[in-house]
Design a protein around this motif. Structure first.
Motif, mmCIF file in Angstrom:
data_model
loop_
_atom_site.group_PDB
_atom_site.id
_atom_site.type_symbol
_atom_site.label_atom_id
_atom_site.label_comp_id
_atom_site.label_asym_id
_atom_site.label_seq_id
_atom_site.Cartn_x
_atom_site.Cartn_y
_atom_site.Cartn_z
ATOM 1 N N VAL A 1 0.826 -1.205 0.000
ATOM 2 C CA VAL A 1 0.000 0.000 0.000
ATOM 3 C C VAL A 1 0.858 1.251 0.000
ATOM 4 N N SER B 1 1.016 3.911 -3.059
ATOM 5 C CA SER B 1 0.303 5.176 -2.874
ATOM 6 C C SER B 1 1.136 6.367 -3.310
ATOM 7 N N PRO C 1 -5.155 -2.880 -3.053
ATOM 8 C CA PRO C 1 -4.995 -2.439 -1.660
ATOM 9 C C PRO C 1 -5.301 -0.961 -1.462
ATOM 10 N N TYR D 1 -8.253 0.505 0.864
ATOM 11 C CA TYR D 1 -7.962 1.490 1.911
ATOM 12 C C TYR D 1 -8.847 2.719 1.770
ATOM 13 N N SER D 2 -9.050 3.183 0.549
ATOM 14 C CA SER D 2 -9.902 4.355 0.345
ATOM 15 C C SER D 2 -11.360 4.055 0.683
ATOM 16 N N ARG E 1 -11.833 3.868 4.658
ATOM 17 C CA ARG E 1 -11.831 5.170 5.333
ATOM 18 C C ARG E 1 -13.227 5.760 5.428
#
Length: 272
Positions: free
Chosen positions: A207, A211, A222, A226-227, A230
């Motif tokens: 990640v 990113s 990934p 993750y987004s 959130r």
């Protein structure tokens, strides 16, 4: 008597082992179970269902991110395996070349370098080169990250091979390149395969570095997960993570078998 006392299974040992496994794997087991939950609420059990797996295969953004991750992992693992194998050969077969210490230090730096620093350094490099961030920048970054792991795996295997096997091949008329390709390479193929699978796994779940080096329209799975997390955990995320866990488990199992095969071949090729 001493060995019996050491090997004896006690209640404390069993409890410590059970707590250790629970700490490591209980969250994963819960995630897998709730990936089959029919409820829209991730903490409320609504019965067994494949609903969220179907949701994933209907989610075009997630599918694109998954395809991006698989392509990046496959290409970066292949490049890292080629470069890592060549580096392992140079370190094992060229013990006295100039700059060996500097070369090995730079090669193994990603092993101890924080990923944030590595990702930021690569980002600054791509910005300085005015390179558009996308598939190839992520692939280059992951190759840089995983190449050192391949080198470690292949180098340890090369160090176990008897050099007299290559010398015997050269005595029979092979040049050094032919001796390596016909004698040494078949012996290290399992370790090369294990290195590739390790690099593939590391790339698939990265990640931090991705990113820094990804761009619009090239998000990996990934990063997409993750987004999404959130904004709140959706049951679909459980299904996606379960499939990733299953894929990584398959790759790790295959890598373990490849390493075991490499070790068996090394023992059979070792001098008596």
């Amino acid at each position: 008597m001493a060995s019996r006392r050491i090997n004896r299974i006690t209640r404390f040992n069993v409890t410590a082992l059970a707590l250790g496994f629970a700490f490591l794997y209980l969250p994963i087991v819960i995630l897998v179970i709730y990936s089959f939950n029919d409820s829209r609420l991730v903490t409320v059990w609504g019965g067994w269902s494949l609903r969220w797996y179907r949701e994933f295969f209907n989610d075009r953004a997630m599918l694109d991110a998954a395809w991006m991750s698989l392509r990046v992992a496959a290409v970066s693992a292949t490049i890292a395996t080629i470069l890592g194998t060549l580096a392992a050969v140079a370190l094992t077969r060229g013990e006295r070349f100039g700059g060996r210490m500097l070369f090995s230090g730079m090669l193994y730096a990603p092993l101890v370098m924080p990923e944030v620093i590595s990702g930021l350094s690569l980002l600054l490099l791509f910005v300085a080169l005015d390179a558009g961030r996308g598939f190839w920048t992520v692939t280059i970054a992951h190759t840089t990250l995983t190449m050192c792991f391949v080198t470690v795996v292949v180098q340890s295997r090369l160090g176990q091979i008897d050099r007299s096997l290559e010398e015997a091949a050269m005595d029979l008329g092979c040049n050094p390149a032919q001796a390596f390709l016909s004698v040494t390479l078949p012996l290290i193929i399992p370790s090369i395969a294990a290195g590739w699978m390790l690099a593939f796994t590391l790339s698939l779940d990265d990640v931090v570095i991705a990113s820094f080096t990804t761009g619009p329209g090239s998000a990996t799975l990934p990063i997409r997960i993750y987004s999404e997390v959130r904004l709140g955990v959706k049951p679909e995320i459980n299904a996606i993570c379960t499939m990733v866990i299953a894929l990584i488990a398959i790759v790790i199992t295959a890598a373990s078998f490849a390493s075991r095969l490499s070790r068996v071949q090394g023992e059979s090729a070792a001098p008596l």
